[in-house]
Design an enzyme around this catalytic site. Structure first.
Site, PDB file in Angstrom:
ATOM      1  N   SER A 124      47.053  37.192  38.390  1.00 50.30           N
ATOM      2  CA  SER A 124      46.124  36.702  39.412  1.00 50.30           C
ATOM      3  C   SER A 124      45.541  37.868  40.188  1.00 50.30           C
ATOM      4  O   SER A 124      46.202  38.912  40.353  1.00 50.30           O
ATOM      5  CB  SER A 124      46.918  35.801  40.360  1.00 50.30           C
ATOM      6  OG  SER A 124      46.201  35.569  41.533  1.00 50.30           O
ATOM      7  N   TYR A 148      54.655  34.286  46.009  1.00 53.80           N
ATOM      8  CA  TYR A 148      53.926  33.943  44.779  1.00 53.80           C
ATOM      9  C   TYR A 148      53.332  35.214  44.165  1.00 53.80           C
ATOM     10  O   TYR A 148      53.520  35.493  42.977  1.00 53.80           O
ATOM     11  CB  TYR A 148      52.807  32.927  45.082  1.00 53.80           C
ATOM     12  CG  TYR A 148      51.814  32.772  43.951  1.00 53.80           C
ATOM     13  CD1 TYR A 148      52.173  32.161  42.759  1.00 53.80           C
ATOM     14  CD2 TYR A 148      50.514  33.275  44.072  1.00 53.80           C
ATOM     15  CE1 TYR A 148      51.263  32.043  41.715  1.00 53.80           C
ATOM     16  CE2 TYR A 148      49.600  33.151  43.038  1.00 53.80           C
ATOM     17  CZ  TYR A 148      49.974  32.542  41.856  1.00 53.80           C
ATOM     18  OH  TYR A 148      49.076  32.431  40.824  1.00 53.80           O
ATOM     19  N   LYS A 152      54.196  37.394  40.535  1.00 50.07           N
ATOM     20  CA  LYS A 152      53.248  37.860  39.507  1.00 50.07           C
ATOM     21  C   LYS A 152      53.408  39.367  39.281  1.00 50.07           C
ATOM     22  O   LYS A 152      53.387  39.851  38.143  1.00 50.07           O
ATOM     23  CB  LYS A 152      51.800  37.542  39.913  1.00 50.07           C
ATOM     24  CG  LYS A 152      51.465  36.056  39.940  1.00 50.07           C
ATOM     25  CD  LYS A 152      51.468  35.448  38.544  1.00 50.07           C
ATOM     26  CE  LYS A 152      51.137  33.973  38.544  1.00 50.07           C
ATOM     27  NZ  LYS A 152      51.434  33.312  37.274  1.00 50.07           N
TER      28      LYS A 152
HETATM   29  P1  NAD Z   1      48.985  24.173  36.937  1.00 51.88           P
HETATM   30  O1  NAD Z   1      50.027  23.914  37.967  1.00 51.88           O
HETATM   31  O2  NAD Z   1      47.890  23.184  36.774  1.00 51.88           O
HETATM   32  O3  NAD Z   1      49.669  24.394  35.512  1.00 51.88           O
HETATM   33  C1  NAD Z   1      50.947  24.956  35.376  1.00 51.88           C
HETATM   34  C2  NAD Z   1      51.722  24.114  34.370  1.00 51.88           C
HETATM   35  O4  NAD Z   1      53.018  24.669  34.202  1.00 51.88           O
HETATM   36  C3  NAD Z   1      51.891  22.660  34.834  1.00 51.88           C
HETATM   37  O5  NAD Z   1      51.579  21.781  33.772  1.00 51.88           O
HETATM   38  C4  NAD Z   1      53.366  22.577  35.213  1.00 51.88           C
HETATM   39  O6  NAD Z   1      53.899  21.292  35.003  1.00 51.88           O
HETATM   40  C5  NAD Z   1      53.981  23.630  34.292  1.00 51.88           C
HETATM   41  N1  NAD Z   1      55.206  24.229  34.821  1.00 51.88           N
HETATM   42  C6  NAD Z   1      55.398  24.788  36.046  1.00 51.88           C
HETATM   43  N2  NAD Z   1      56.664  25.203  36.174  1.00 51.88           N
HETATM   44  C7  NAD Z   1      57.293  24.924  34.995  1.00 51.88           C
HETATM   45  C8  NAD Z   1      58.612  25.123  34.513  1.00 51.88           C
HETATM   46  N3  NAD Z   1      59.565  25.678  35.270  1.00 51.88           N
HETATM   47  N4  NAD Z   1      58.881  24.718  33.257  1.00 51.88           N
HETATM   48  C9  NAD Z   1      57.950  24.139  32.480  1.00 51.88           C
HETATM   49  N5  NAD Z   1      56.686  23.916  32.878  1.00 51.88           N
HETATM   50  C10 NAD Z   1      56.360  24.306  34.135  1.00 51.88           C
HETATM   51  O7  NAD Z   1      48.378  25.625  37.252  1.00 51.88           O
HETATM   52  P2  NAD Z   1      47.080  26.331  36.647  1.00 51.88           P
HETATM   53  O8  NAD Z   1      46.042  26.373  37.701  1.00 51.88           O
HETATM   54  O9  NAD Z   1      46.760  25.778  35.314  1.00 51.88           O
HETATM   55  O10 NAD Z   1      47.641  27.815  36.518  1.00 51.88           O
HETATM   56  C11 NAD Z   1      48.212  28.302  35.321  1.00 51.88           C
HETATM   57  C12 NAD Z   1      48.715  29.710  35.540  1.00 51.88           C
HETATM   58  O11 NAD Z   1      47.648  30.524  36.021  1.00 51.88           O
HETATM   59  C13 NAD Z   1      49.838  29.813  36.575  1.00 51.88           C
HETATM   60  O12 NAD Z   1      50.766  30.775  36.140  1.00 51.88           O
HETATM   61  C14 NAD Z   1      49.113  30.301  37.817  1.00 51.88           C
HETATM   62  O13 NAD Z   1      49.969  31.040  38.657  1.00 51.88           O
HETATM   63  C15 NAD Z   1      48.031  31.185  37.208  1.00 51.88           C
HETATM   64  N6  NAD Z   1      46.861  31.332  38.090  1.00 51.88           N
HETATM   65  C16 NAD Z   1      46.185  30.221  38.520  1.00 51.88           C
HETATM   66  C17 NAD Z   1      45.103  30.374  39.399  1.00 51.88           C
HETATM   67  C18 NAD Z   1      44.362  29.166  39.924  1.00 51.88           C
HETATM   68  O14 NAD Z   1      43.654  29.303  40.924  1.00 51.88           O
HETATM   69  N7  NAD Z   1      44.453  27.990  39.286  1.00 51.88           N
HETATM   70  C19 NAD Z   1      44.699  31.658  39.813  1.00 51.88           C
HETATM   71  C20 NAD Z   1      45.391  32.756  39.329  1.00 51.88           C
HETATM   72  C21 NAD Z   1      46.475  32.590  38.465  1.00 51.88           C
HETATM   73  N1  UFG Z   2      38.556  27.614  51.959  1.00 51.92           N
HETATM   74  C1  UFG Z   2      38.020  26.829  52.967  1.00 51.92           C
HETATM   75  N2  UFG Z   2      38.444  25.543  53.082  1.00 51.92           N
HETATM   76  C2  UFG Z   2      39.374  24.992  52.225  1.00 51.92           C
HETATM   77  C3  UFG Z   2      39.921  25.809  51.204  1.00 51.92           C
HETATM   78  C4  UFG Z   2      39.492  27.111  51.109  1.00 51.92           C
HETATM   79  O1  UFG Z   2      37.180  27.285  53.739  1.00 51.92           O
HETATM   80  O2  UFG Z   2      39.729  23.814  52.392  1.00 51.92           O
HETATM   81  C5  UFG Z   2      38.059  28.998  51.803  1.00 51.92           C
HETATM   82  C6  UFG Z   2      39.127  30.063  51.930  1.00 51.92           C
HETATM   83  O3  UFG Z   2      39.284  30.436  53.271  1.00 51.92           O
HETATM   84  C7  UFG Z   2      38.546  31.172  51.030  1.00 51.92           C
HETATM   85  C8  UFG Z   2      37.792  30.410  49.929  1.00 51.92           C
HETATM   86  O4  UFG Z   2      37.552  29.114  50.488  1.00 51.92           O
HETATM   87  O5  UFG Z   2      37.613  31.936  51.746  1.00 51.92           O
HETATM   88  C9  UFG Z   2      38.579  30.251  48.655  1.00 51.92           C
HETATM   89  O6  UFG Z   2      39.858  29.694  48.941  1.00 51.92           O
HETATM   90  P1  UFG Z   2      40.805  29.099  47.791  1.00 51.92           P
HETATM   91  O7  UFG Z   2      41.998  28.535  48.475  1.00 51.92           O
HETATM   92  O8  UFG Z   2      40.022  28.219  46.896  1.00 51.92           O
HETATM   93  O9  UFG Z   2      41.178  30.383  46.932  1.00 51.92           O
HETATM   94  P2  UFG Z   2      41.889  31.750  47.382  1.00 51.92           P
HETATM   95  O10 UFG Z   2      40.963  32.843  47.027  1.00 51.92           O
HETATM   96  O11 UFG Z   2      42.385  31.693  48.763  1.00 51.92           O
HETATM   97  O12 UFG Z   2      43.190  31.732  46.447  1.00 51.92           O
HETATM   98  C10 UFG Z   2      43.099  31.651  45.024  1.00 51.92           C
HETATM   99  C11 UFG Z   2      44.369  31.002  44.465  1.00 51.92           C
HETATM  100  C12 UFG Z   2      45.550  31.895  44.754  1.00 51.92           C
HETATM  101  C13 UFG Z   2      45.295  33.265  44.212  1.00 51.92           C
HETATM  102  C14 UFG Z   2      43.993  33.813  44.761  1.00 51.92           C
HETATM  103  C15 UFG Z   2      43.641  35.137  44.127  1.00 51.92           C
HETATM  104  O13 UFG Z   2      44.590  29.742  45.064  1.00 51.92           O
HETATM  105  O14 UFG Z   2      46.685  31.377  44.099  1.00 51.92           O
HETATM  106  O15 UFG Z   2      42.922  32.895  44.477  1.00 51.92           O
HETATM  107  O16 UFG Z   2      43.541  34.971  42.750  1.00 51.92           O
HETATM  108  F1  UFG Z   2      46.313  34.070  44.596  1.00 51.92           F
END
Ligand code: NAD
Ligand code: UFG
Length: 339
Positions: A124, A148, A152
């Site tokens: 991330s 978190y 990572k």
């Molecule tokens: P998500 O929660 O939708 O998907 C994660 C999946 O993993 C889910 O289906 C959950 O049930 C499964 N899971 C979690 N813990 C588990 C465990 N202990 N055993 C088996 N299954 C498990 O999340 P996502 O948005 O699809 O994210 C996927 C990956 O990408 C994650 O590692 C997350 O940290 C990373 N990531 C996501 C974002 C974002 O904004 N969505 C940003 C950066 C990184």
């Molecule tokens: N924001 C609002 N209102 C909301 C939600 C978010 O104004 O209800 C704003 C936040 O302040 C930020 C922007 O929208 O300026 C984006 O916020 P998000 O929560 O959508 O995303 P972030 O960038 O804060 O975080 C995301 C993931 C994290 C990850 C990070 C960097 O949720 O897990 O990107 O990859 F760590």
């Protein structure tokens, strides 16, 4: 290629499965459904018209992982499974280290037992913390401000150590910026539990009438309109990068990080305006104080992924909003609203 996908039922996992199956690979999924539902996998099956193996298993269960990997014999693993809510990680750090770090150790040991040396890992942009410079390159110093993010970082470091210890080991470390949007069919998308933490699902739920208004966290940042700026990337573009990364692991050694972003900053107000246009709905909002731990701006230099993976994001902000709106308006309650 035989590809084992952990967390395949989740938001990024479902969209990646569609691309990986579409590229002709054999897939086996492991998920415990702690943040997803079986219906998501049913839709992947229907959309792809392909079958795949599935095991309900927990990343904390090393024996189960070892068994499934030895049975499937993957050529490569894509590792999504983990917990991802920043605020929750501050409240429950041990759960985050256990699921994310211990879960990955279990997976890497199971891979070793199954003679699999290739992994594509979901990292991330959070590993850059509050950036020293923009756009952020992969060489930017790494730091994190919450459990978190630290989970990572620990995993990235383990992967680099493994690559040093074993010249056959390959890890594509994908640092996602802000994944948004949905499949163009409107059948798969982001389905957060409870009140969304993230901006795009919050805007979508306001547009569809599930929530009253968007709270804009801070309008006094040092940004063009005062609201936070992020690099939003369409989840299907992100999914395609995983197919490119899988190919990369088959002809490279070592651990290498890649930024996955568009390379452009979009503010909260720009996102609200774009979503209102794409949906034809009013998006009521109110200005609230800054959210603790948020940074002003974050966007990627994605040129390494283009040069080395041959991948570049293609879908613009309008496409992100249109697909998200199709998913949200056709599934107002997410996967729970059965067709
Ligand atoms: P998500 O929660 O939708 O998907 C994660 C999946 O993993 C889910 O289906 C959950 O049930 C499964 N899971 C979690 N813990 C588990 C465990 N202990 N055993 C088996 N299954 C498990 O999340 P996502 O948005 O699809 O994210 C996927 C990956 O990408 C994650 O590692 C997350 O940290 C990373 N990531 C996501 C974002 C974002 O904004 N969505 C940003 C950066 C990184
Ligand atoms: N924001 C609002 N209102 C909301 C939600 C978010 O104004 O209800 C704003 C936040 O302040 C930020 C922007 O929208 O300026 C984006 O916020 P998000 O929560 O959508 O995303 P972030 O960038 O804060 O975080 C995301 C993931 C994290 C990850 C990070 C960097 O949720 O897990 O990107 O990859 F760590």
């Amino acid at each position: 290629m035989r590809v084992l996908i952990t967390g395949g039922a989740g938001y990024i996992g479902t969209h990646t499965m569609l691309e990986v199956l579409g590229a002709g690979h054999e897939v086996c999924v492991i998920d415990n459904f702690c943040n997803s539902v079986p219906e998501a996998l049913e839709r992947v099956k229907a959309l792809s018209n392909r079958s795949f193996a599935f095991h309900k298993a927990d990343m904390r269960d090393r024996e189960a992982l070892t068994h499934h990997l030895q049975d499937f014999k993957p050529d490569a693993v894509i590792h999504f499974a983990g917990l991802k809510a920043v605020g929750e990680s501050v409240e429950m750090p041990l759960e985050y280290y256990e699921n994310n770090v211990q879960g990955t150790i279990n997976l890497l040991q199971a891979m070793k037992a199954a003679d699999c040396t290739s992994i594509v890992f979901s990292s991330s942009a959070t590993v850059y913390g509050n950036p020293d410079f923009l756009p952020i390159t992969e060489d930017h110093p790494l730091r994190s401000t919450n459990p978190y993010g630290r989970s990572k970082l620990h995993i990235e470091e383990m992967l680099r150590d493994l690559a040093t210890a074993n010249p056959d080991f390959t890890a594509a470390i994908l640092r996602y910026f802000n994944p948004v949007g949905a499949h163009e069919s409107g059948r798969t998308g982001e389905d957060p539990n409870g009140i969304p933490n993230n901006l795009m699902p919050m805007i979508a739920q306001v547009a569809v009438g599930r929530r009253e208004q968007v709270r804009v966290f801070g309008n006094d940042y040092d940004t063009p309109d005062g609201t936070g700026v992020r690099d939003y990337i369409h989840v299907v573009d992100l999914a395609k990068a995983h197919v490119a990364a899988l190919d990369w692991t088959q002809s490279h050694q070592g651990a290498r990080a890649f930024n996955l972003g568009v390379g452009q900053g979009v503010s909260v107000m720009e996102m609200i305006d774009a979503f209102a246009k794409a949906s034809g709905r009013d998006i009521p909002f109110r200005n609230d104080p800054r959210r603790e731990g948020d940074i002003a701006q974050c966007y990627a230099d994605p040129s390494r992924a283009e040069a080395e993976l041959g991948w570049k994001a293609a879908i613009d902000l309008t496409g992100m909003c249109e697909t998200c709106w199709r998913w949200q308006s056709e599934n107002p309650l997410g996967y729970n609203a059965k067709p």
